[in-house]
Design a protein around this motif. Sequence first.
Motif, PDB file in Angstrom:
ATOM      1  N   VAL A 171      -4.344  -5.352 -12.225  1.00 28.51           N
ATOM      2  CA  VAL A 171      -5.190  -6.464 -11.792  1.00 28.51           C
ATOM      3  C   VAL A 171      -6.318  -5.959 -10.897  1.00 28.51           C
ATOM      4  O   VAL A 171      -7.463  -6.420 -10.996  1.00 28.51           O
ATOM      5  N   SER A 172      -6.025  -5.019 -10.023  1.00 26.70           N
ATOM      6  CA  SER A 172      -7.073  -4.484  -9.142  1.00 26.70           C
ATOM      7  C   SER A 172      -8.176  -3.812  -9.958  1.00 26.70           C
ATOM      8  O   SER A 172      -9.363  -3.953  -9.643  1.00 26.70           O
ATOM      9  N   LYS A 173      -7.798  -3.105 -11.015  1.00 28.76           N
ATOM     10  CA  LYS A 173      -8.789  -2.413 -11.822  1.00 28.76           C
ATOM     11  C   LYS A 173      -9.538  -3.381 -12.742  1.00 28.76           C
ATOM     12  O   LYS A 173     -10.750  -3.217 -12.980  1.00 28.76           O
ATOM     13  N   ALA A 174      -8.847  -4.392 -13.260  1.00 28.02           N
ATOM     14  CA  ALA A 174      -9.541  -5.417 -14.044  1.00 28.02           C
ATOM     15  C   ALA A 174     -10.549  -6.146 -13.167  1.00 28.02           C
ATOM     16  O   ALA A 174     -11.652  -6.501 -13.620  1.00 28.02           O
ATOM     17  N   GLY A 175     -10.181  -6.373 -11.917  1.00 30.11           N
ATOM     18  CA  GLY A 175     -11.117  -6.980 -10.979  1.00 30.11           C
ATOM     19  C   GLY A 175     -12.345  -6.125 -10.754  1.00 30.11           C
ATOM     20  O   GLY A 175     -13.467  -6.641 -10.643  1.00 30.11           O
ATOM     21  N   ILE A 176     -12.151  -4.818 -10.686  1.00 25.79           N
ATOM     22  CA  ILE A 176     -13.292  -3.906 -10.542  1.00 25.79           C
ATOM     23  C   ILE A 176     -14.209  -4.010 -11.745  1.00 25.79           C
ATOM     24  O   ILE A 176     -15.440  -4.013 -11.620  1.00 25.79           O
TER      25      ILE A 176
END
Length: 258
Positions: A171-176
């Motif tokens: 999720v953190s990387k999709a947010g990026i």
Amino acid sequence: MSAGANDWAGRIALVTGGRGVIGSAIIEALRARGAIAVCADAGGELDAGGADKSALSTGTLRLDVTNRDAVLALVARIEKVLGPIDLLVNVAGVVSFGSAQDLAEAEWDRVIDINLKGSFLACQAVMAGMKRAGFGRIINIGSVVGKNAGNARPWIDSAEQLRAGNVAYGVSKAGIHAMTGFLAKELASHGITVNAIAPGPIATPMTTSFPAQLKALIPAGRMGAAADIVHAALFLGSREASFITGEILDVNGGMLCD
């Protein structure tokens, strides 16, 4: 995908997570090409407050990317001593393992704060200076895990989930990835490009537990290397890449083709 050496001479870059395998490789490549690359890392030994040109150019500045005031202070110090930052590479990040059911709230917050919030705060901090200069390059580090819902295949082997990036990391990387697109549109008219690199599994201390059976699924037949990310960053950070913005560049050996 390469840029000439003259493109980098005298340019000022900030690399977060600069002590890690990928961050340090990017810094080394930039400095070898004549850029002034500032290394910032949670494990840095120098305080940005009184850092002079030598310290900023060669040392490692201590930085908590989740602390907005600290990020703003570091950027302000760089701009005062060295000049406008024209390249930001957000490498600072942490990985997380395990199942969604067992994921602690504190672990979720830790991963989102460092990976996503930290990247945004660094982006936000350099915007004003880049706008004034009418030029800038921002590169965020995403992940194939932000696209493919994770490398693990728990329906085949539940143990894979314990040794591959989990939902918080994904999720953190999709947010990026999403943030990169938003900022690319907002900043394009100011001569600023915003792109992301989405690596597949890269051989670093963060991936030592990556399951062998998942490595075997990489079409290129190997884990990625820091150099693979460096080459992509040098291209996206170059002046020659002026018409590329909002791109999520896959560097994954064929794990995901989209």
